[in-house]
Design an enzyme around this catalytic site. Structure first.
Site, short mmCIF file in Angstrom:
data_model
loop_
_atom_site.label_atom_id
_atom_site.label_comp_id
_atom_site.label_asym_id
_atom_site.label_seq_id
_atom_site.Cartn_x
_atom_site.Cartn_y
_atom_site.Cartn_z
N PRO A 62 -0.16 0.71 0.48
CG PRO A 62 0.18 -0.73 -1.34
CD PRO A 62 -0.66 0.41 -0.87
CD GLN A 93 1.37 -3.51 -3.46
OE1 GLN A 93 2.43 -3.41 -2.86
NE2 GLN A 93 0.84 -2.51 -4.15
CB CYS A 124 7.83 -1.66 -5.84
SG CYS A 124 9.29 -1.61 -4.78
CG ASN A 151 -0.45 6.50 -4.39
OD1 ASN A 151 0.57 5.93 -4.79
ND2 ASN A 151 -0.55 6.94 -3.16
N GLY A 209 1.77 12.02 -3.52
CA GLY A 209 1.88 13.41 -3.11
C GLY A 209 0.65 14.03 -2.49
N GLY A 235 -0.38 7.89 1.31
CA GLY A 235 0.71 7.10 1.83
C GLY A 235 1.35 7.76 3.03
#
Length: 360
Positions: free
Chosen positions: A43, A96, A126, A237, A239, A259
Site C-alpha cells: 500500500p 489497509q 507509516c 517488506n 528495499g 513497493g
C-alpha cells in the site's frame, strides 16, 4: 532441469520458462506457494489507487494488491465510492486501514468487507507527522496491547483475514523486544499474518521519504521472528528490488511485499506469475497490458475521469527499452492537457514502436 529459481530478472527471460517451475515441497521457498501473501504490492499513499491497481492486475493474476491507507474518518464519513470503491477485476485486493480506535476501526472493517475486499490490514508503519498526530501508524509500535485490541475487534467484526503491517521498531526501541511484543500481542488476538517493513521508523527528525531509505534494513530480524513463531505467516517488506531477492527471502519467510520497485518498473510484475507461482503471465508484454487497459480507461473517461489519472501509473513501463524516454515524456506533457484521450496514449506508444522498428 531449468526452474524458476534460475530466472534472470527481465520479464522477457521469465517468459522463456513459463510453466517450467516445478514446486519442491521440501524447499522452504516453495512451501508457501498456496499462501495468499506469497507476493504482494505494498500500500502506497498517492500511488496504489484503484486505477493503479487495475493496471497492475493486467500484469499479474496472482499478486495480492493493497489500497492506499484509508483512515477511519474517511471510511466512516467520506464518499464511500471514492474512498473504498474498486473494480472486481482487481481481486485479490486488500484494504489497509489507519486509526487507533478499536470501535471505529471495526466499523470501517465491516464496511470494507461489505464492499468486497478480501483482507483487512492495519497500518502500524507509516511515520508521517499527520498520522502520528492521529495516534496511528508507526507510533502504535509503542502500544502493542492497543494493536492487539484492534486486531481482536477486527476479528470479531469480519470474516476475511486480518493482517498488520508494522516496522521492526521506532526511535530508540530495541527491535528484538519491540517486534516480539507487537507480534505476540497480535498473535494472541488472532491475526492471520504479519507484514514487517524491515526497518525502524524515526518519528522525529526524518521525513516519510527518508524513513524509507535511511534507517538500515535488518532482514535477519524478520527471519528470527519467523523462526520464533513458525505458525505465523510472516511477510517481509522494505528495499526488495528484484524477483531474485524475492526468491531468497522466500527461503526464510512466507511472503514478500514489493513497493517502489513494482510501481516504478511495473514490467517486473510480468514475471511474478511464472517466477513465483509457476503459471503463465496474463499478457505477453506492456503493449498487451495497455491494450487490455484501454476499455477500462474509455469507460472511466466517459464517467469524467482524466486520462492522466491512469497514465501517471504506467510511466515506468518499457524501462530501458528504446523509445521509453519519449513514451514517458509524451505522456507526462500531453496526457495532462484538456482534451487528452486514448489517442494521446496511442501517440506515446508510437514512439516506442517507431524506435523499435528503426532499431530492427
Amino acid at each position: 532441469m531449468t526452474t524458476a529459481g534460475a530466472l534472470a530478472e527481465s520479464p522477457r527471460e521469465a517468459f522463456a520458462v513459463i510453466n517450467a517451475f516445478s514446486p519442491d515441497p521440501a524447499m522452504p521457498e516453495t512451501r508457501s506457494l498456496s499462501s495468499p501473501w506469497r507476493f504482494s504490492v505494498a500500500p502506497m499513499i498517492d500511488w496504489t489507487d484503484r486505477r493503479c491497481r487495475i493496471f497492475h492486475r493486467q500484469l499479474s493474476r496472482r499478486a495480492l494488491l493493497y489500497t492506499e491507507m484509508v483512515t477511519t474518518g474517511a471510511a466512516l464519513h467520506g464518499d464511500r465510492r471514492r474512498v473504498l470503491g474498486f473494480d472486481p477485476a482487481e481481486q485479490p485486493v486488500a484494504v489497509q486501514l489507519g486509526g487507533s480506535d478499536p470501535v471505529d476501526l471495526a466499523e470501517a472493517a465491516r464496511i470494507a468487507e461489505a464492499e468486497g475486499y478480501c483482507e483487512v490490514n492495519l497500518n502500524v508503519g507509516c511515520p508521517s507527522d499527520r498520522v502520528q498526530s492521529g495516534r496511528f501508524g508507526a507510533c502504535l509500535m509503542r502500544e502493542p496491547e492497543l494493536v492487539g485490541d484492534i486486531v481482536a475487534a477486527f476479528k470479531a467484526a469480519v470474516r476475511v483475514p486480518v493482517t498488520v503491517k508494522c516496522r521492526i521498531g521506532v526511535d530508540d526501541q530495541d527491535p528484538e523486544e519491540a517486534l516480539d511484543r507487537l507480534a505476540d500481542a497480535v498473535v494472541a488476538a488472532g491475526v492471520d499474518a504479519l507484514v514487517v517493513h524491515a526497518r525502524k521508523a524515526w518519528l522525529k527528525g526524518l521525513s516519510p521519504k527518508e524513513n524509507r531509505d535511511i534507517p538500515p534494513l535488518d532482514y535477519d530480524r524478520v527471519y528470527r521472528l519467523k523462526r520464533r513463531l513458525p505458525d505465523l505467516p510472516v511477510v517481509i517488506n522494505g528495499g526488495v528490488g528484484s524477483l531474485a531477492e524475492c526468491r531468497e527471502h522466500l527461503r526464510h519467510v512466507d511472503g514478500v511485499m514489493l513497493g517502489r520497485a513494482a510501481y516504478q518498473e511495473p514490467e517486473l510484475l510480468l514475471a511474478v506469475d511464472p517466477a513465483l507461482f509457476g503459471e503463465p503471465a496474463p499478457v505477453a508484454d506492456g503493449f498487451e497490458a495497455l491494450a487490455r487497459l484501454e476499455p477500462v480507461i474509455a469507460r472511466e473517461m466517459e464517467a469524467g475521469a482524466k486520462l492522466s489519472s491512469f497514465t501517471r501509473h504506467v510511466l515506468g513501463l518499457f524501462h530501458g527499452q528504446p523509445g521509453a524516454r519519449a513514451f514517458r515524456r509524451h505522456l507526462a506533457t500531453e496526457a495532462v492537457k484538456p482534451g487528452a484521450d486514448i489517442g494521446t496514449l496511442h501517440a506515446a506508444l508510437a514512439h516506442l514502436r517507431r524506435t523499435n522498428s528503426e532499431a530492427a
